[in-house]
Design an enzyme around this catalytic site. Structure first.
Site, PDB file in Angstrom:
ATOM      1  N   HIS A   3       1.756  84.910  64.476  1.00 32.96           N
ATOM      2  CA  HIS A   3       2.476  84.970  63.207  1.00 32.96           C
ATOM      3  C   HIS A   3       2.515  86.418  62.728  1.00 32.96           C
ATOM      4  O   HIS A   3       1.495  86.976  62.325  1.00 32.96           O
ATOM      5  CB  HIS A   3       1.788  84.088  62.164  1.00 32.96           C
ATOM      6  CG  HIS A   3       2.000  82.627  62.397  1.00 32.96           C
ATOM      7  ND1 HIS A   3       1.025  81.686  62.141  1.00 32.96           N
ATOM      8  CD2 HIS A   3       3.071  81.939  62.861  1.00 32.96           C
ATOM      9  CE1 HIS A   3       1.496  80.484  62.436  1.00 32.96           C
ATOM     10  NE2 HIS A   3       2.732  80.625  62.879  1.00 32.96           N
ATOM     11  N   TYR A   6      -3.516  87.132  62.395  1.00 33.53           N
ATOM     12  CA  TYR A   6      -4.702  86.698  63.144  1.00 33.53           C
ATOM     13  C   TYR A   6      -4.535  85.295  63.726  1.00 33.53           C
ATOM     14  O   TYR A   6      -5.480  84.524  63.774  1.00 33.53           O
ATOM     15  CB  TYR A   6      -5.957  86.770  62.261  1.00 33.53           C
ATOM     16  CG  TYR A   6      -6.045  88.012  61.416  1.00 33.53           C
ATOM     17  CD1 TYR A   6      -5.954  89.272  61.991  1.00 33.53           C
ATOM     18  CD2 TYR A   6      -6.207  87.938  60.041  1.00 33.53           C
ATOM     19  CE1 TYR A   6      -6.022  90.417  61.214  1.00 33.53           C
ATOM     20  CE2 TYR A   6      -6.273  89.088  59.262  1.00 33.53           C
ATOM     21  CZ  TYR A   6      -6.183  90.323  59.853  1.00 33.53           C
ATOM     22  OH  TYR A   6      -6.243  91.461  59.098  1.00 33.53           O
ATOM     23  N   HIS A   7      -3.318  84.995  64.232  1.00 33.90           N
ATOM     24  CA  HIS A   7      -3.039  83.662  64.761  1.00 33.90           C
ATOM     25  C   HIS A   7      -2.502  83.694  66.195  1.00 33.90           C
ATOM     26  O   HIS A   7      -1.514  83.033  66.503  1.00 33.90           O
ATOM     27  CB  HIS A   7      -2.028  82.940  63.863  1.00 33.90           C
ATOM     28  CG  HIS A   7      -2.498  82.685  62.487  1.00 33.90           C
ATOM     29  ND1 HIS A   7      -1.641  82.335  61.455  1.00 33.90           N
ATOM     30  CD2 HIS A   7      -3.733  82.714  61.932  1.00 33.90           C
ATOM     31  CE1 HIS A   7      -2.325  82.171  60.338  1.00 33.90           C
ATOM     32  NE2 HIS A   7      -3.602  82.404  60.602  1.00 33.90           N
ATOM     33  N   PRO A   8      -3.092  84.435  67.122  1.00 31.05           N
ATOM     34  CA  PRO A   8      -2.571  84.428  68.500  1.00 31.05           C
ATOM     35  C   PRO A   8      -2.804  83.085  69.177  1.00 31.05           C
ATOM     36  O   PRO A   8      -3.873  82.486  69.049  1.00 31.05           O
ATOM     37  CB  PRO A   8      -3.376  85.541  69.179  1.00 31.05           C
ATOM     38  CG  PRO A   8      -4.651  85.621  68.410  1.00 31.05           C
ATOM     39  CD  PRO A   8      -4.279  85.311  66.988  1.00 31.05           C
TER      40      PRO A   8
END
Length: 652
Positions: free
Chosen positions: A384, A585-587
């Site tokens: 994101h 911080y959404h890999p």
């Protein structure tokens, strides 16, 4: 900074000294009074009471004795377990806990490269301070000409948890499941039993929601280990946002993430403490009673071990164990049943590559024996994208916060500003194209407030994000003038897809490989177009009557490389995004779920790695497409569902 003073007090205190059930902390008040024969003035008594409160408050934080037995120092070659789970993060903690719960006879080993969560990591208001420290892998993607230009060395930072609880110890504790259509899309792509109706029971199973009304009772689970709750920020901007939502969309604060509008998201917070998955799943009383779940901290998985002969389908390797680095000591442990990789979207594919699972050309170039040709490993990297440069300045309305008072309030009553994350739990789901009939939002707004004159907060955000000195200085100049709020425009379904590359082995001859993160932010023009449309919606928010009451306007500040752009024009925003848009911080997606290896699938819909036996991946890396919301809750769901798959497979 006063908060840092308190953080340093906590930092002197090691988790080994804390338990949930007992506390032998001395009474500073009693000891000091006895030493001066009771001759203590009122001011001194109040000061001593504050210190005593700090000492006794430590007893309510989790520590070493609350977790399962740590066997790291006693592990030896040949030690055997029924299941080995690699990574104690959002998913891995759930997997290990549920496997141990499913059968008391099963011996489960949970391996974690980090250690126990520190006290300051358990204070919600300190969440930003934890990033970049010992609990963080501190990854930095490769520099790009398309994005992160306002960051040091052109590199945005990707915090990833290295601690019991993983990234759920670092994150902002926002609990959002994603939209029903996300999961229906997974199943429509060929992943059986991953529709919203099929995954919902696992969300509910995880949740121990603290409901405040009947509407909550209809949407959440209440018996699960993961405590979620709602709290209301004391900031006046909460009401400003609610009234602006009423003005723009003719509706107030929503309670359902499925749809559009302003939503006060639940948080993984209980009694003013962070409820990470480490706390939720690993400190359960049943694990202390059954003793069949053990952990190994400060222990890194180096590679998976395989057997091509015994107990194996002909020609298909079967995992037999794991090589571990335990504080410099190499140990090979065995798995009788299955190994579960739960290292997250970066470390899970890295371990597969180190174990010879991946694209054969990459594996061969590294000089690693090929175990299975699975070309999708490390591909399909989705994240994101989030803007940190959309800043709205406004009048100060809240009274100035005294951090000393706030910390005492927190330690004494578990409330106040440190018990939450301000207005950041307020999220607004929007449709970038108001004329298009979309079934789900494609943008999400978060809000981050900065009071006037709070230079320590600017230093903190500059440090956490990794902004370059010029960008940080421009924010200092801004906060001298005004209170401001960063409106984080978040791209929910990016078309710019990244990848991981593994160019070489490390020089330490330790079996590890070097990894490059290629994020690819804003390389697809459509992503930039959607972000610009997000600005149009933010402009409408700023122009509401409610925001005009606080004299809100887009802030002018020094934006690197954008001096020749007209402020707040589309050209300016495009430049702004290339400077300040970064990760939320959404890999996800680097061990993608699917049926066809040749189409990039790494695991099947039972999360079994293609081409090998006895090996599954259970974490956010298996998402074939990123969900439309924060990814921590979905990662936990994947752990819950994955553990149930194993239970069904081995207890039928």
């Amino acid at each position: 900074m006063e908060v840092e003073r308190f953080s340093s007090i906590f930092g002197q205190y090691t988790p080994e000294q804390s338990t949930m059930s007992t506390c032998n902390a001395p009474s500073l008040f009693s000891d000091t009074c006895n030493s001066v024969a009771g001759n203590v003035g009122t001011s001194a008594q109040l000061f001593i009471l504050l210190l005593n409160t700090i000492v006794n408050a430590k007893c309510s934080f989790i520590g070493k004795n609350d977790f399962p037995t740590n066997v790291a120092e006693t592990l030896q070659d040949g030690d055997e377990f029924d299941f080995i789970v690699l990574g104690a993060g959002s998913a891995g903690s759930a997997v290990a806990s549920r496997l141990a719960e499913a059968n008391p006879q099963w011996k489960v080993l949970l391996v974690e490269a980090g250690s126990y969560p520190s006290i300051d990591s358990q204070i919600p208001g300190f969440f930003a301070m934890i990033q970049g420290g010992d609990h963080d892998w501190q990854y930095k993607p490769r520099p790009s000409k398309e994005a992160c230009l306002g960051f040091k060395d052109g590199q945005c930072r990707w915090p990833r948890g290295k601690v019991l609880g993983g990234t759920s110890v670092l994150n902002a504790m926002i609990y959002v499941r994603g939209h029903a259509a996300d999961y229906d899309g997974w199943e429509a792509a060929g992943n059986k039993n991953w529709s919203h109706d099929k995954v919902l029971p696992y969300f509910l199973r995880a949740e121990g929601h603290v409901a405040k009304d009947k509407q909550d009772e209809q949407k959440h689970g209440f018996e699960g280990p993961l405590t979620t709750s709602r709290y209301h920020s004391d900031s006046d901007l909460r009401d400003v946002l609610i009234h602006a939502s009423q003005e723009l969309e003719n509706k107030g604060l929503g309670r359902d993430e499925h749809g559009y509008g302003l939503y006060e998201a639940p948080s993984t917070i209980v009694d003013g403490r962070r409820c990470s998955t480490g706390k939720a799943y690993l400190t359960r009383e049943e694990h202390k009673n059954t003793k069949n779940l053990v952990i190994a901290t400060d222990t890194e998985a180096i590679k998976l071990l395989f057997n091509m002969e015994s107990n194996s389908v002909q020609g298909i390797p079967r995992v037999t164990g794991v090589t571990l680095n335990v504080a410099g000591k190499i140990v090979n442990v065995k798995s009788k049943t299955e190994v579960v990789v739960s290292g997250g979207a970066l470390n899970s594919p890295k371990l597969l590559i180190q174990s010879g699972i991946g694209d054969k050309n990459t594996i061969q170039s590294l000089g690693i024996p090929l175990t299975a040709h699975v070309p999708g490993v490390g591909k399909n990297l989705q994240d994101h994208l989030c803007s940190f440069g959309v800043i709205v300045e406004m009048d100060e309305r809240n009274p100035k916060i005294d951090p000393i008072d706030e910390m005492y309030k927190y330690l004494k009553r578990n409330d106040g500003n440190f018990a939450g994350i301000g207005i950041t739990n307020m999220v607004w789901f929007i449709n970038s194209d108001q004329n298009a009939k979309k079934t789900q939002p494609d943008l999400q707004l978060h809000f981050w407030e900065f009071p006037k004159g709070e230079h320590a907060n600017v230093d903190l955000v500059g440090h956490v994000l990794g902004l370059n000195d010029r960008s940080t200085q421009s924010l200092h100049e801004l906060i001298d003038r005004k209170r401001f709020m960063i409106i984080l425009i978040t791209l929910l379904y990016p078309k710019s897809i990244g990848r991981l590359e593994f160019p070489s082995k490390t020089t330490a001859n330790d079996g590890l490989v070097n990894m490059d993160i290629i994020h690819q932010y804003l390389t697809d023009e459509e992503d930039m177009n959607v972000m610009i449309k997000g600005i149009d919606f933010v402009r409408r928010i700023v122009e509401t009557k409610e925001f005009k009451k606080v004299n809100a306007s887009f802030a002018k500040f020094d934006t690197v490389n954008c001096e020749d752009k007209e402020h707040a024009s589309n050209d300016y925003w495009k430049c702004n995004f290339r400077n300040f848009a970064s990760t939320l911080y959404h890999p996800v997606g680097t061990c993608s779920m699917g049926s066809d290896v040749n189409q990039g699938a790494v695991v099947d819909d039972e999360l079994r790695v293609h081409g090998v036996q006895g090996l599954r991946v259970m974490d956010a890396s298996v998402m074939p497409k990123i969900v439309g919301g924060n990814t921590n809750a979905p990662a936990i769901m994947i752990g819950e569902k994955g553990a149930d798959m194993i239970r069904i497979a081995h207890m039928a």
